[in-house]
Design a protein around this motif. Structure first.
Motif, PDB file in Angstrom:
ATOM      1  N   MET A 135      -0.302   8.143   9.939  1.00  0.00           N
ATOM      2  CA  MET A 135      -0.492   8.547  11.334  1.00  0.00           C
ATOM      3  C   MET A 135      -1.950   8.375  11.751  1.00  0.00           C
ATOM      4  SD  MET A 135       2.576   9.043  11.978  1.00  0.00           S
ATOM      5  CE  MET A 135       2.484   9.615  13.687  1.00  0.00           C
ATOM      6  N   ALA A 136      -2.888   8.536  10.814  1.00  0.00           N
ATOM      7  CA  ALA A 136      -4.300   8.315  11.129  1.00  0.00           C
ATOM      8  C   ALA A 136      -4.564   6.838  11.414  1.00  0.00           C
ATOM      9  CB  ALA A 136      -5.174   8.802   9.973  1.00  0.00           C
ATOM     10  N   LEU A 137      -3.910   5.941  10.668  1.00  0.00           N
ATOM     11  CA  LEU A 137      -4.058   4.510  10.926  1.00  0.00           C
ATOM     12  C   LEU A 137      -3.481   4.125  12.283  1.00  0.00           C
ATOM     13  CD1 LEU A 137      -3.100   3.040   7.426  1.00  0.00           C
ATOM     14  CD2 LEU A 137      -5.380   3.071   8.472  1.00  0.00           C
ATOM     15  N   ILE A 138      -2.411   4.786  12.661  1.00  0.00           N
ATOM     16  CA  ILE A 138      -1.834   4.539  13.992  1.00  0.00           C
ATOM     17  C   ILE A 138      -2.786   5.030  15.073  1.00  0.00           C
ATOM     18  CG2 ILE A 138       0.026   5.231  15.546  1.00  0.00           C
ATOM     19  CD1 ILE A 138       1.907   5.156  13.115  1.00  0.00           C
ATOM     20  N   ALA A 139      -3.341   6.229  14.870  1.00  0.00           N
ATOM     21  CA  ALA A 139      -4.256   6.791  15.869  1.00  0.00           C
ATOM     22  C   ALA A 139      -5.525   5.949  16.012  1.00  0.00           C
ATOM     23  CB  ALA A 139      -4.618   8.227  15.481  1.00  0.00           C
TER      24      ALA A 139
ATOM     25  N   HIS B 285       0.850  -1.185   0.000  1.00  0.00           N
ATOM     26  CA  HIS B 285       0.000   0.000   0.000  1.00  0.00           C
ATOM     27  C   HIS B 285       0.891   1.243   0.000  1.00  0.00           C
ATOM     28  CE1 HIS B 285      -3.660  -2.291   1.200  1.00  0.00           C
ATOM     29  NE2 HIS B 285      -2.814  -3.007   1.926  1.00  0.00           N
ATOM     30  N   VAL B 286       0.569   2.203  -0.841  1.00  0.00           N
ATOM     31  CA  VAL B 286       1.248   3.493  -0.825  1.00  0.00           C
ATOM     32  C   VAL B 286       0.296   4.502  -0.202  1.00  0.00           C
ATOM     33  CG1 VAL B 286       2.228   5.344  -2.224  1.00  0.00           C
ATOM     34  CG2 VAL B 286       2.686   2.953  -2.813  1.00  0.00           C
ATOM     35  N   LEU B 287       0.732   5.104   0.923  1.00  0.00           N
ATOM     36  CA  LEU B 287      -0.123   5.995   1.710  1.00  0.00           C
ATOM     37  C   LEU B 287       0.611   7.293   1.999  1.00  0.00           C
ATOM     38  CD1 LEU B 287      -1.273   3.398   4.405  1.00  0.00           C
ATOM     39  CD2 LEU B 287      -2.602   4.139   2.413  1.00  0.00           C
ATOM     40  N   GLY B 288      -0.127   8.376   2.090  1.00  0.00           N
ATOM     41  CA  GLY B 288       0.442   9.626   2.558  1.00  0.00           C
ATOM     42  C   GLY B 288       0.849   9.515   4.017  1.00  0.00           C
TER      43      GLY B 288
END
Length: 373
Positions: free
Chosen positions: A342-346, A334-337
């Motif tokens: 950081m949103a996935l971590i949160a 997956h290529v993510l901004g």
């Protein structure tokens, strides 16, 4: 007594001492019409007939029956059996036995030189041979050979741990005798192993804590690398099924992670990072930035991680399938901004420890990396 001709790794005295139990008197000898090549993709050589070629090696005239049994156990694990030959020493022909591989078991690679092997593999193979020979009388040669790649991985880990234990400013600086081993058993030895140890260790009050029993899940060192594009401000994550999460009973055993993998026996962490990036994500890494090295769970797991961020170009086409089919890897990239990461971590969707550690490092150094790009 029997006479033996060695042409390969057992010409390396430290390895011969581990396998044989001593360094015997040896003399240079040659076997005509034979050539020595690397076994393709392996850490050892093969010998094969080749008219006009000459295999250089060592002649040992006095191998005892016990030493022959030790040699048969070690060489037999790799599919090698003794064959009678005549070797030449000081111009005279003399009979000896030589270990030759079973036909078709290994493919020949490039011509083999002891110096090349010793420079890259010598220390690791000697360390692994101690584990190999410790299994004599417990498991067959074939059973030990099945674990040999992992033995090399563990040997490399032990050498790194021994040569670079890390600083001790706050924690104890150990002295000889601070840990004493009284018993060591291996109730399981598959790709990974379990060791049960009886030991004593120094207490903080100076006394010895005796009667301690500890079990450890034995793994090798590993590397993780998070590819980061500082121009586009995006990262590449890999997703795959994880047996550990499944065995825990996790309702979703698919995990988002950095690129990761074992450090093979003679590899450096940086070499492993580059190899794993090619295998898992089809990326050629150009610039590795060290993040940290650490035990993820030192209470009972020997695994030690080296984590990196790699500066790469990550166009949209970098996403997609990856992994090696012959290792049953089913990987999706997956290529993510960065903000999406950081949103996935949160949200808790990222539950992988090395990714959390590396994302924290990247959040601290991101501005400088982007400015440098």
């Amino acid at each position: 007594m029997r006479a033996q001709f060695f042409y390969g790794t057992l010409c390396h005295p430290p390895l011969l001492e581990v396998v044989l139990g001593r360094i015997p008197p040896m003399r240079p000898a040659r076997l005509g019409d034979h050539a020595v090549h690397w076994a393709a993709g392996e850490s050892f050589p093969i010998i094969r007939p080749q008219p006009g070629a000459v295999a250089e090696g060592l002649h040992v005239p006095d191998i005892t029956a016990e030493e022959a049994a030790r040699l048969d156990f070690y060489e037999g694990g790799f599919g090698y059996q003794v064959h009678p030959v005549d070797v030449v020493h000081d111009g005279a022909r003399t009979p000896a036995l030589v270990y030759m591989p079973e036909p078709g078991m290994w493919r020949p690679g490039a011509p083999w030189r002891l110096e090349d092997w010793a420079a890259r593999w010598g220390d690791v193979v000697v360390e692994a041979a101690r584990d190999f020979m410790a299994q004599r009388g417990r498991r067959s040669s074939e059973q030990v050979l099945a674990r040999y790649p992992m033995m090399l991985t563990r040997a490399g880990a032990r050498l790194r741990a021994r040569h670079d234990p890390g600083p001790a400013v706050v924690r104890r600086s150990p002295a000889p005798g601070d840990v004493a081993l009284s018993r060591l058993e291996t109730p399981h030895a598959g790709f990974f192993a379990v060791e049960a140890a009886g030991l004593a260790h120094r207490r903080f009050d100076g006394a010895m804590q005796t009667g301690v029993t500890r079990e450890a899940f034995v793994m090798g060192d590993a590397v993780t690398v998070l590819p980061y594009d500082p121009v586009r401000d995006r990262v590449l994550l890999v997703e795959q099924f994880r047996a550990g999460a499944w065995a825990r009973g996790d309702a979703n055993p698919w995990s988002l992670e950095p690129v990761a993998g074992r450090i093979d026996g003679a590899e450096t962490p940086q070499e492993a990072a580059r190899r794993e990036a090619r295998e898992e994500a089809h990326l050629d890494l150009r610039d590795l930035r060290f993040v940290a090295r650490y035990y993820p769970s030192p209470a009972a797991v020997t695994e030690y991680l080296y984590s990196y961020v790699a500066l790469v170009d990550l166009p949209d086409s970098a996403a997609g399938p990856g992994g090696l089919a012959d290792e049953a890897e089913d990987i999706r990239a997956h290529v993510l901004g960065f903000d999406d990461l950081m949103a996935l971590i949160a949200s808790g969707e990222v539950q992988n420890g090395p990714l959390l550690v590396t994302a924290l490092w990247l959040s601290r150094h991101r501005d400088a990396l982007r400015a440098g790009a």
